[in-house]
Design an enzyme around this catalytic site. Structure first.
Site, PDB file in Angstrom:
ATOM      1  N   LYS A  12      82.504 -24.914  -9.978  1.00 33.89           N
ATOM      2  CA  LYS A  12      82.596 -23.532 -10.458  1.00 33.89           C
ATOM      3  C   LYS A  12      81.589 -23.364 -11.585  1.00 33.89           C
ATOM      4  CE  LYS A  12      85.379 -20.665  -9.470  1.00 33.89           C
ATOM      5  NZ  LYS A  12      85.317 -19.665  -8.376  1.00 33.89           N
ATOM      6  N   THR A  57      87.183 -24.591  -6.173  1.00 37.80           N
ATOM      7  CA  THR A  57      86.471 -24.207  -7.394  1.00 37.80           C
ATOM      8  C   THR A  57      87.321 -23.266  -8.245  1.00 37.80           C
ATOM      9  OG1 THR A  57      85.329 -22.297  -6.401  1.00 37.80           O
ATOM     10  CG2 THR A  57      84.265 -24.449  -6.214  1.00 37.80           C
ATOM     11  N   ASP A  58      88.199 -22.497  -7.602  1.00 38.96           N
ATOM     12  CA  ASP A  58      89.091 -21.636  -8.371  1.00 38.96           C
ATOM     13  C   ASP A  58      90.060 -22.467  -9.205  1.00 38.96           C
ATOM     14  OD1 ASP A  58      89.993 -18.772  -8.813  1.00 38.96           O
ATOM     15  OD2 ASP A  58      91.887 -19.695  -8.174  1.00 38.96           O
ATOM     16  N   PHE A 165      44.088 -26.711 -32.911  1.00 43.59           N
ATOM     17  CA  PHE A 165      43.923 -27.129 -31.520  1.00 43.59           C
ATOM     18  C   PHE A 165      42.437 -27.173 -31.206  1.00 43.59           C
ATOM     19  CE2 PHE A 165      44.255 -26.482 -26.794  1.00 43.59           C
ATOM     20  CZ  PHE A 165      44.834 -27.724 -26.537  1.00 43.59           C
ATOM     21  N   ARG A 182      45.973 -21.868 -36.699  1.00 37.60           N
ATOM     22  CA  ARG A 182      46.610 -20.980 -35.743  1.00 37.60           C
ATOM     23  C   ARG A 182      48.100 -20.885 -36.038  1.00 37.60           C
ATOM     24  NH1 ARG A 182      47.774 -24.107 -29.973  1.00 37.60           N
ATOM     25  NH2 ARG A 182      48.715 -25.985 -30.860  1.00 37.60           N
ATOM     26  N   GLN A 225      52.085 -31.189 -28.433  1.00 30.86           N
ATOM     27  CA  GLN A 225      52.593 -32.491 -27.993  1.00 30.86           C
ATOM     28  C   GLN A 225      52.862 -33.405 -29.187  1.00 30.86           C
ATOM     29  OE1 GLN A 225      50.136 -30.782 -26.577  1.00 30.86           O
ATOM     30  NE2 GLN A 225      49.961 -31.203 -24.372  1.00 30.86           N
ATOM     31  N   ASN A 251      54.795 -22.836 -25.536  1.00 29.48           N
ATOM     32  CA  ASN A 251      53.881 -22.410 -26.600  1.00 29.48           C
ATOM     33  C   ASN A 251      53.862 -20.886 -26.630  1.00 29.48           C
ATOM     34  OD1 ASN A 251      51.874 -22.135 -28.504  1.00 29.48           O
ATOM     35  ND2 ASN A 251      50.590 -23.759 -27.635  1.00 29.48           N
ATOM     36  N   HIS A 253      52.305 -18.092 -27.646  1.00 32.51           N
ATOM     37  CA  HIS A 253      50.962 -17.835 -28.164  1.00 32.51           C
ATOM     38  C   HIS A 253      50.917 -16.586 -29.044  1.00 32.51           C
ATOM     39  CE1 HIS A 253      49.465 -20.926 -25.490  1.00 32.51           C
ATOM     40  NE2 HIS A 253      49.995 -20.314 -24.459  1.00 32.51           N
TER      41      HIS A 253
END
Length: 298
Positions: A12, A57-58, A165, A182, A225, A251, A253
């Site tokens: 569930k 599942t109930d 970078f 940046r 990284q 990332n 940006h």
């Protein structure tokens, strides 16, 4: 050509549960989403439609609600362990249980400058927090093995400087320019594996979160990284109950806007926050003596 049944599970998904604890006039809220998945002797139900081995599942959903009333919901890892062990140990046809929980935080609405009489005593009004979502995934097997993975998602962080970078591969399709300054922004998804099912989960969560934030803020980043590794390393060097950390960090940006058409400069003050496409950095940091993961994390 022969055809056989491969690995399978059922359960569930996303049972919504809100537990209110009334401590006199002070209320406490636990807001979670619980997903269960079971596997075991399920060949017949797939091959012939025989449901004799199937716990509906109930029923799994109802168990979540009943256990919330009987046992309460303290740390989500403890609640997930309780459910996973129950499903395996109460049903001979169920050999493995996976319970995943997400927790959403709520903050109390503070009393105003001139609160109404009794407002401070009631303490039953909340506003949904802007914090991350806390997560956990617990696996329990019939041989008694329990694996606990805690985590968080949507931990949105940003460094407005201290990120570079450059030095990357450039070919005929490269248009990105190297930068020494940046904005570095991401929404962290982190999961960490505990050495034991008896970890101090409340303390551990708060301290792992603190390590992640501290390493993000204090690392002069030459790449996302590098930042990812520093965050995982900080956790493992600080928390002995954790043996492995997995991180996924998009990332987010932020591109400086060219304001020269308007006769204006832009010394890294005005940015366009792009939502897509985005770089997605994923990695695992683990102790070199960490025991192998018994069960798949996914």
């Amino acid at each position: 050509m022969p055809v056989v049944l491969g690995p399978n599970r059922y359960g569930k998904a996303e049972t919504r549960l809100v537990r209110v604890v009334r401590d006199g006039g002070v209320h406490h809220i636990k807001d979670v989403t619980v997903s269960t998945a079971l596997s075991g002797q399920m060949d017949d139900v797939h091959l012939t439609g025989d449901n004799a081995a199937v716990l509906p599942t109930d029923t799994q959903k109802n168990t979540v609600y009943a256990f919330a009333r009987k046992h309460g919901v303290a740390e989500i890892e403890d609640f997930a362990i309780l459910l996973a062990r129950h499903f395996v140990e109460s049903q001979p046809t169920i050999h493995h249980a996976r319970v995943e929980i997400e927790e959403y935080f709520w903050d109390r609405i503070p009393a105003g400058a001139d609160p109404a009489p009794g407002a401070e005593e009631r303490q039953h009004s909340f506003v949904r927090s802007g914090r991350e979502v806390r997560t956990c995934a617990v696996h329990h097997d019939r041989d008694g093995t329990t694996t606990v993975v805690s985590g968080l998602t949507d931990l949105v962080v940003l460094n407005s400087t201290g990120s570079e970078f450059s030095g990357f591969i450039q070919d005929e399709y490269t248009t990105l320019r190297p930068t020494k300054d940046r904005v570095l922004a991401t929404a962290v998804t982190a999961r960490w594996r505990h050495l034991s099912a008896a970890s101090p989960y409340r303390e551990s969560y708060g301290e792992v979160r603190r390590c992640l934030l501290g390493a993000f803020a204090e690392t002069h980043s030459l790449s996302l990284q590098q930042t990812l590794y520093a965050m995982g390393e900080r956790v493992l060097n600080t928390r002995e109950e954790v043996c492995e950390v997995r991180l996924a960090m998009p990332n987010k940006h932020h591109f400086p806007v060219d304001l020269t058409p308007f006769g204006l400069d832009n010394p890294n003050e005005v940015f366009y926050a792009a939502d897509r496409p985005y770089g997605l950095i994923e990695g695992t940091v683990l102790r070199d003596d960490a025991p192998a993961a018994r069960f798949a994390w996914e």
